[in-house]
Design an enzyme around this catalytic site. Structure first.
Site, short mmCIF file in Angstrom:
data_model
loop_
_atom_site.label_atom_id
_atom_site.label_comp_id
_atom_site.label_asym_id
_atom_site.label_seq_id
_atom_site.Cartn_x
_atom_site.Cartn_y
_atom_site.Cartn_z
N GLU A 1 0.80 -1.23 0.00
CA GLU A 1 0.00 0.00 0.00
C GLU A 1 0.84 1.28 0.00
O GLU A 1 0.75 2.08 0.95
CB GLU A 1 -0.96 0.00 1.19
CG GLU A 1 -1.94 -1.14 1.19
CD GLU A 1 -3.02 -1.01 2.28
OE1 GLU A 1 -2.93 -0.11 3.13
OE2 GLU A 1 -3.96 -1.82 2.25
N GLU B 1 -5.21 -8.65 0.96
CA GLU B 1 -5.87 -8.31 2.23
C GLU B 1 -7.35 -8.07 1.98
O GLU B 1 -7.72 -7.40 1.01
CB GLU B 1 -5.32 -7.02 2.86
CG GLU B 1 -3.97 -7.14 3.49
CD GLU B 1 -3.49 -5.83 4.12
OE1 GLU B 1 -4.32 -5.02 4.58
OE2 GLU B 1 -2.27 -5.62 4.12
C1 GBH Z 1 -4.47 -2.04 5.52
O1 GBH Z 1 -4.64 -0.70 5.20
C2 GBH Z 1 -3.08 -2.26 6.02
O2 GBH Z 1 -2.28 -2.86 5.02
C3 GBH Z 1 -3.02 -3.07 7.28
O3 GBH Z 1 -1.76 -2.94 7.85
C4 GBH Z 1 -4.12 -2.62 8.22
O4 GBH Z 1 -4.03 -3.23 9.48
C5 GBH Z 1 -5.44 -2.98 7.58
O5 GBH Z 1 -5.52 -2.44 6.30
C6 GBH Z 1 -6.64 -2.52 8.39
O6 GBH Z 1 -6.67 -1.14 8.51
O7 GBH Z 1 -12.96 5.61 6.33
O8 GBH Z 1 -14.30 4.66 4.55
O9 GBH Z 1 -12.64 6.33 4.04
C7 GBH Z 1 -5.96 -0.36 4.84
C8 GBH Z 1 -6.07 0.98 4.16
C9 GBH Z 1 -7.12 3.06 4.21
C10 GBH Z 1 -8.49 1.12 4.09
C11 GBH Z 1 -8.26 3.84 4.78
C12 GBH Z 1 -9.68 1.92 4.57
C13 GBH Z 1 -10.50 4.19 5.01
C14 GBH Z 1 -11.90 3.90 4.64
N1 GBH Z 1 -7.25 1.69 4.58
N2 GBH Z 1 -9.53 3.32 4.33
S1 GBH Z 1 -13.02 5.23 4.91
#
Ligand code: GBH
Length: 444
Positions: free
Chosen positions: A170, A353
């Site tokens: 990511e 993931e």
């Molecule tokens: C992943 O990132 C990571 O790779 C991992 O380390 C982490 O533990 C896991 O996900 C869980 O968080 O509020 O509707 O706008 C996830 C990336 C970015 C996904 C922010 C959700 C926000 C959604 N995330 N996004 S919203």
């Protein structure tokens, strides 16, 4: 109540896995000569982490990896996606490999293989050596070169047994949260001035692909997180905002992989890009790792707002304890969008993931029931099956996550595991979703 249709069959060679990341589970942050990472520094700053915690102990996986591999074996997974902590391998971010650091992953890999589980290593899941951040971190071009050297050291030791290398996890989140908004380490808030971090992450990826290829035939991938855009509002300005967000979230880190250069995304600055960089970034890949959690609602921003789009919560869906909407169809939409957008250039995809956080608790009789997680995983796997049936080449699926763990800025307040972790006793309790996933994998 109607009985749900049975889960469709998946291709016979489909990979079933679980995923974790080093800083989120390992703990033991000063064991075996590990150097400090940007997450140690960030978590030590007051107010950065919701519960004031850090990854110093986490799940103590560094000492309990054998127990955790046994939990994976009990699930019957065919693969395990973990990440290598760069500060264990190069405590100061450069120089020869630290034998104790390599030794830990060497033991982990051998334990996995002894249980018939394929190791899948991510080389960078956000724990940059602090020494490199002190010299500019990913905003500095030199970090890309250092990353390729580190990849070379890891591949020299583990390349004979690795099933798949994933260079970066990511980079979008590393750039936006780490260097754009400052809500993740290293906590820099440069907004669109963070574009050099994007370019140097991608350049580091490309240089690392070349370094990994020099160590034999192990397939190589990158993992991006994607979020299909739902435009809310009917106006041209809303559609333009949706396109701007899509370019940033879904194209900035993907168009260049497939030889298309950078999209017209906010912040892109061609002055950072040197001759030859785009060719290095477009090094052929064996797979694309896809992380999916939810779609994003977008509309036009208010006049004078700092960003060219506004994120709007999607109404009408159940939500997880993170308030993220549960939208399984979004995963189908995403997989078909990537297929339509990149066509023959797109390598096979792996869902590296997918998962959800709920407030799971162990009952007095020792059970941990998480029906909402089972429903989430069931819905998303049906979406994957539907995409495969429609001709999209998806080869595997990794649940995020095996264990409850350190959820970055949220600390230990969000539980994503198939296995509950009591952070006082370090007792692991498989949730009902663990048994559900085990039974799904075991289907004839
Ligand atoms: C992943 O990132 C990571 O790779 C991992 O380390 C982490 O533990 C896991 O996900 C869980 O968080 O509020 O509707 O706008 C996830 C990336 C970015 C996904 C922010 C959700 C926000 C959604 N995330 N996004 S919203």
């Amino acid at each position: 109540m109607t009985t749900p249709a049975p889960m469709p069959a998946f291709p016979p060679a489909f990979t079933w896995g679980v995923a974790t990341a080093s800083y989120q589970i390992e703990g033991a942050t000063s064991a075996g000569g590990r150097g400090p990472s940007i997450w140690d520094t960030f978590a030590a700053q007051p107010g950065r982490i919701a519960d004031g915690s850090s990854g110093e102990v986490a799940c103590d996986h560094y000492h309990r990896y054998a127990e955790d591999v046994a939990l994976m074996a009990g699930l019957g997974v065919s693969a395990y996606r973990f990440s290598v902590a760069w500060p264990r391998i190069q405590p100061a971010g450069a120089g020869p490999a630290n034998p104790d650091g390599l030794g830990f992953y060497d033991r982990l890999v051998d334990t996995l293989l002894a249980h018939g589980i394929d190791p899948v290593a991510t080389l960078y899941h956000w724990d940059l050596p602090q020494a490199l951040e002190d010299r500019g971190g990913w905003l500095d071009r030199d970090t890309a070169e250092r990353f390729a050297e580190y990849a070379d050291l890891v591949a020299a030791r583990l390349g004979d047994r690795m099933k798949l290398w994933i260079t970066l996890n990511e980079p979008f989140v590393q750039m936006t949260f780490g260097y754009g908004l400052g809500v993740h380490a290293p906590g820099r808030a440069e907004l669109f001035g963070a574009f050099p971090a994007a370019h140097h992450l991608l350049l580091g990826h490309g240089l690392a692909v070349a370094a990994l290829r020099a160590h034999g035939r192990t397939p190589v991938a990158i993992t991006n997180n994607y979020s299909p855009v739902r435009v809310l509002g009917e106006g041209d300005a809303d559609r333009a905002a949706g396109a701007a967000y899509d370019a940033l979230q879904n194209r900035l880190f993907t168009d260049p992989l497939f030889g298309r250069g950078y999209p017209d995304a906010p912040g892109v600055d061609p002055a950072v890009v040197r001759d030859g960089d785009l060719a290095a970034i477009a090094a052929p890949l064996d797979a694309l790792g896809v992380n999916y959690y939810n779609p994003t609602g977008i509309r036009a921003p208010e006049a004078g707002a700092p960003l060219p789009f506004e994120l709007v919560p999607l109404a009408g869906y159940p939500t997880t304890s993170f308030d993220w909407p549960v939208v399984p169809d979004g995963l189908y939409d995403l997989l078909t969008l990537l297929q339509d957008r990149y066509g023959a250039d797109l390598p096979p995809m792996l869902i590296t993931e997918n998962g959800c956080a709920y407030d799971d608790e162990v009952s007095p009789d020792g059970r941990c029931d998480d029906p909402d997680r089972i429903a989430y995983l069931d819905g998303h796997l049906r979406a994957v099956a539907r995409a495969i049936a429609d001709g999209v080449d998806v080869r595997g699926y990794f649940v995020w996550s095996l264990l409850d763990n350190f959820e970055w800025a949220e600390g230990y307040t969000k539980r994503f595991g198939l296995v509950h972790v009591d952070y006082d006793s370090q007792v692991r309790t498989p949730k009902s979703s663990y048994a559900w996933y085990r039974d799904l994998i075991a289907r004839p």
